[in-house]
Design a protein around this motif. Sequence first.
Motif, PDB file in Angstrom:
ATOM      1  N   LEU A   7       0.860  -1.359   0.133  1.00  0.00           N
ATOM      2  CA  LEU A   7       0.208   0.260   0.058  1.00  0.00           C
ATOM      3  C   LEU A   7       1.333   1.320   0.032  1.00  0.00           C
ATOM      4  O   LEU A   7       0.977   1.971  -0.669  1.00  0.00           O
ATOM      5  CB  LEU A   7      -1.484   0.211   0.890  1.00  0.00           C
ATOM      6  N   VAL A   8       1.689   0.941   0.839  1.00  0.00           N
ATOM      7  CA  VAL A   8       2.726   2.560   1.532  1.00  0.00           C
ATOM      8  C   VAL A   8       4.300   2.188   0.614  1.00  0.00           C
ATOM      9  O   VAL A   8       4.464   3.199   0.469  1.00  0.00           O
ATOM     10  CB  VAL A   8       2.669   2.968   2.484  1.00  0.00           C
ATOM     11  N   GLY A   9       4.534   1.072  -0.254  1.00  0.00           N
ATOM     12  CA  GLY A   9       5.729   0.703   0.051  1.00  0.00           C
ATOM     13  C   GLY A   9       6.871   1.335   0.702  1.00  0.00           C
ATOM     14  O   GLY A   9       6.641   1.065   2.286  1.00  0.00           O
ATOM     15  N   ASP A  10       8.418   0.966   0.421  1.00  0.00           N
ATOM     16  CA  ASP A  10       9.234   0.609   1.278  1.00  0.00           C
ATOM     17  C   ASP A  10       9.473   1.863   2.528  1.00  0.00           C
ATOM     18  O   ASP A  10       9.339   1.912   3.807  1.00  0.00           O
ATOM     19  CB  ASP A  10      10.653   0.064   1.233  1.00  0.00           C
ATOM     20  N   HIS A  11       9.401   3.256   1.113  1.00  0.00           N
ATOM     21  CA  HIS A  11       9.790   4.258   2.234  1.00  0.00           C
ATOM     22  C   HIS A  11       8.613   4.636   3.183  1.00  0.00           C
ATOM     23  O   HIS A  11       8.786   5.104   4.026  1.00  0.00           O
ATOM     24  CB  HIS A  11      10.450   5.280   0.886  1.00  0.00           C
ATOM     25  N   GLY A  12       7.667   4.876   2.545  1.00  0.00           N
ATOM     26  CA  GLY A  12       6.275   4.551   3.396  1.00  0.00           C
ATOM     27  C   GLY A  12       5.799   3.749   4.185  1.00  0.00           C
ATOM     28  O   GLY A  12       5.595   4.107   5.675  1.00  0.00           O
ATOM     29  N   LEU A  13       6.551   3.031   4.310  1.00  0.00           N
ATOM     30  CA  LEU A  13       6.454   1.842   5.764  1.00  0.00           C
ATOM     31  C   LEU A  13       7.420   2.702   7.313  1.00  0.00           C
ATOM     32  O   LEU A  13       7.425   2.603   7.745  1.00  0.00           O
ATOM     33  CB  LEU A  13       6.820   0.185   5.662  1.00  0.00           C
TER      34      LEU A  13
END
Length: 207
Positions: A7-13
């Motif tokens: 949903l949010v990507g690696d950087h988002g997590l």
Amino acid sequence: AKPLTDLVGDHGLAYLLRICGVQAEQELPPIWSALKSAKKHNRLNFLQHSIDVAKLECDEPEMQFIATPALLQIVVNMAFGMSQTDSITTGLQPFVLGEQMESSAREALYTYKALYSGGSAPSSTDIAALMKSTITSPKQHFQARHMLRRTEILCRLLFGPEHESVVALQSSCVRYSSLESQLHRHAIKAPSSVDEIHISYPFASLH
């Protein structure tokens, strides 16, 4: 179960773990698990349901708080920080959480579900029109208080009840409520003057 990175990507997590002050995805508030598991056309319903539950937990069952596609975009894209500290057009802040026209909100929900339920991807023009935030200024003191309260409830959902933004917004709501009668008396004494409402937001610099 799908990982939140879908949903949010690696950087988002990594960003979300940092601002929530936790070490693992499993420690994040439950809304993130619900959003990652929901199909795209159902995410707005999941967000609204979570908000409705949080309103009950915060003893605000009657306060209007409508989840809009624009608000969902802020949440999913984690666009919490304001581009400038004096901007009210970006970020997760009270001016994007004003009163909504319920008929317009229902129409936006139907449009959102229709766009994302079909087999073809919606056009960029359709998405831009649907995701545009509505910025409102409070005209009554209770509206200003409700804007602060909605922001507190949403931050509680997204970051957890002990997060610094929630604590600061709770304090702001209490202080505003204590000043409401004083502001009302001022408006009665000087009806021709502009009654300015200054809202300080503790999360403006979040990036």
